[in-house]
Design an enzyme around this catalytic site. Structure first.
Site: not given
Ligand code: ADP
Length: 540
Positions: A186, A331
């Site tokens: 992550t 995840e």
């Molecule tokens: P990290 O959790 O370390 O930032 P990730 O790339 O796994 O890495 O990020 C996932 C998170 O990104 C989600 O839990 C959410 O909070 C945010 N996220 C992803 N897509 C969206 C979206 N379309 N709108 C709002 N938040 C988003």
């Protein structure tokens, strides 16, 4: 009683074998890190992936070993995806934009035995190498002509030399479909990076799900260009989804600026793309400046962070491209929801349709979701109640790699996403915040994302962030941080007036601060942990 169908394990190598056999002449075009375009077919990609698998075996790589990459989206990275996972080892893609101490943590936690890297990252790798004792070889993803004359690296190998020494015949082994295939950490927006270890089965099921009409809707008639990096949750599964469907694949290499992307879109006839909002904002500006239009691009995915409604609207109205808003996380492999309308919505007025498209979207098969309150009680799907978002399914994480306390991650089989959301009766999910970003004012929750979306709809605002700052009476109140567009002058009072009538009066931020830029994570998201630190002593 068991069914009597063949027990064929789902394997990643089968995807490329399929494309090499039935889409043999379909192209993979890739912008080289060394410059120029590289062009070949699935047939050739498969031959080279087999050579690479032989080379890995010759270096002593075996089942379960971690092989890391620090690379752009290019054909060699694509070959690594298939050769490493295909032979039963684990392809560990690393995000080069992370901070050096995060990179070292990740490489050492994963215990990578080999690390493949693009020329761009040679200086970075030279700095990391002395602190990565278990990496046996560093492999530069280039040919002999581009090897550096001198390097501090203890054991540098050349990618093309490794391949040239091997035959292109390799029998992909057959193993249990639950075998680990790839590893992604992550991006550490809220915590230390954590490893998510995908399996062949989860990857294949995710590829089928990604292909669905209400998801990416890609077929053999599509030309697909993933802008989202192959080090960001496996480019959202696109490198696996394309051979499954026989799409032409275009890999942009290091050229992620709007002009380079537009050139590739037009030249290669790209029909489908995917990336984070920041990328599409840059492209939109470029298209407007030159009064340009797309020749072939019809559909793209925006995700990774909330997409401001103004961006969706601009692409649809001005550029005739359908942007599908999607949500997911490392995840969740990552696809969880994609925003597409059902047939009953097509008769709705344009604004109501747009309001649905602005949401993060409907859940795709393979993911189940619910929202719960502080006590874990399930909340109604009325599009109003918001609570912690929980998910489960065959491509959702069950445990982190090297978890200190294995078996603790899920609660009654559900994974807590750390996002706060509403769900409506049609299954449209809308993120209202991250649980760590939500502003808690007098016991009520205020969505920072909703306030940011409204701010960027103001014509003078380039980017906005809203964070909670301490308040003596309400415990926390929203502070709006704004980057103005070049040459635009807008006052704090005008921006606050802009909220009137659009949100409840008690949601309106208490203050506005103008800043030159906002901090972002390695994957382009607002780094609110840093903003909260920077403004920790802020007095309202
Ligand atoms: P990290 O959790 O370390 O930032 P990730 O790339 O796994 O890495 O990020 C996932 C998170 O990104 C989600 O839990 C959410 O909070 C945010 N996220 C992803 N897509 C969206 C979206 N379309 N709108 C709002 N938040 C988003």
């Amino acid at each position: 009683m068991l069914g009597l169908m063949m027990q064929t394990p789902l394997r990643i190598a089968a995807l490329l074998e399929h494309a090499a056999k039935w889409h043999a002449d379909t192209e993979i075009v890739s912008r080289n890190t060394e410059g120029g375009l590289h062009r070949y077919t699935y047939h050739h990609a498969h031959l080279r992936a087999q050579q690479l698998a032989n080379a890995l075996a010759a270096l002593g790589i075996g089942p379960g070993d971690r092989v890391a990459t620090l690379a752009w989206n290019n054909h060699r990275h694509f070959e690594l995806y298939y050769a490493v996972s295909g032979m039963g080892a684990v392809c560990h893609t690393i995000n080069p934009r992370l901070f050096a101490d995060q990179l070292l943590f990740i490489i050492n936690d994963a215990q990578d035995r080999l690390l493949f890297f693009d020329l761009t990252f040679l200086p970075l790798v030279e700095k990391l190498a002395p602190h990565c004792p278990q990496v046996e070889h560093w492999v530069l993803m280039t040919d002999r002509a581009h090897l550096p004359a001198a390097t501090a690296l203890p054991s540098l190998l050349c990618y093309e030399d490794l391949l040239a020494a091997q035959a292109a015949a390799y029998e992909w082994p057959v193993f249990d479909e639950y075998t680990a295939s790839s590893l992604c950490y992550t991006s550490g927006t809220t915590d230390q990076p954590k490893g998510v270890l995908y399996s062949h089965r989860s990857t294949l099921l995710h590829s089928y799900a990604a292909s669905l009409p209400d998801c990416f809707n890609c077929s053999s008639r599509d030309v697909v260009l993933p802008v989202v990096p192959m080090f960001h949750v496996n480019a959202w599964g696109i490198p696996y989804m394309v051979p499954l469907n026989g799409c032409k694949l275009v890999l942009p290499g290091p050229g992620l600026d709007a002009a380079s992307l537009y050139e590739l879109f037009e030249q290669e006839g790209v029909t489908f793309s995917a990336g984070v909002p920041t990328i599409w904002f840059g492209l939109l500006q470029y298209m407007r400046e030159g009064q340009r239009q797309f020749g072939t691009l019809r559909r793209m995915i925006v995700g990774g962070a909330a997409c401001p409604p103004a961006l969706l609207q601009a692409f649809a109205d001005e550029l005739h491209v359908e942007i599908r808003h999607a949500w997911g996380m490392t995840e969740t492999s990552p696809l969880g929801t994609v925003s597409t309308l059902k047939s009953k919505h097509l008769a709705l007025p344009a604004e109501e349709q747009q309001a649905l498209r602005n949401k993060q979207g409907r859940v795709i098969f393979g993911v189940d979701m619910k929202i719960v309150d502080d006590q874990g009680q399930e909340l109604p799907h009325d599009g109003v109640a918001f609570g912690d978002l929980l998910v489960r399914g065959p491509f959702i994480v069950g445990d982190y790699f090297h978890a200190a306390q294995p078996g603790q991650l899920t609660q009654n089989g559900w994974f807590r996403t750390g996002d706060v959301a509403t769900i409506d009766a049609d299954g449209f999910m809308q993120i209202t915040d991250r649980s760590k970003d939500v502003i808690k004012s007098g016991g009520e929750w205020i969505s920072s994302i909703a306030l940011e979306n409204l701010a960027v709809a103001h014509p003078a605002v380039a980017e906005a962030a809203v964070i909670g700052v301490p308040h003596p009476k309400w415990s926390e109140r929203p502070l709006l941080l704004v980057v103005r567009k070049p040459g635009q002058d807008v006052s704090a009072a005008e921006l606050l007036r802009f909220y009137e009538g659009k949100v409840a009066p008690w949601w309106v931020p208490n203050a506005v601060e103008f800043v030159d830029q906002l901090p972002h994570t390695a994957t382009g998201k607002l780094l609110k942990t840093q903003l909260r630190q920077d403004f920790a002593g802020y007095k309202l």
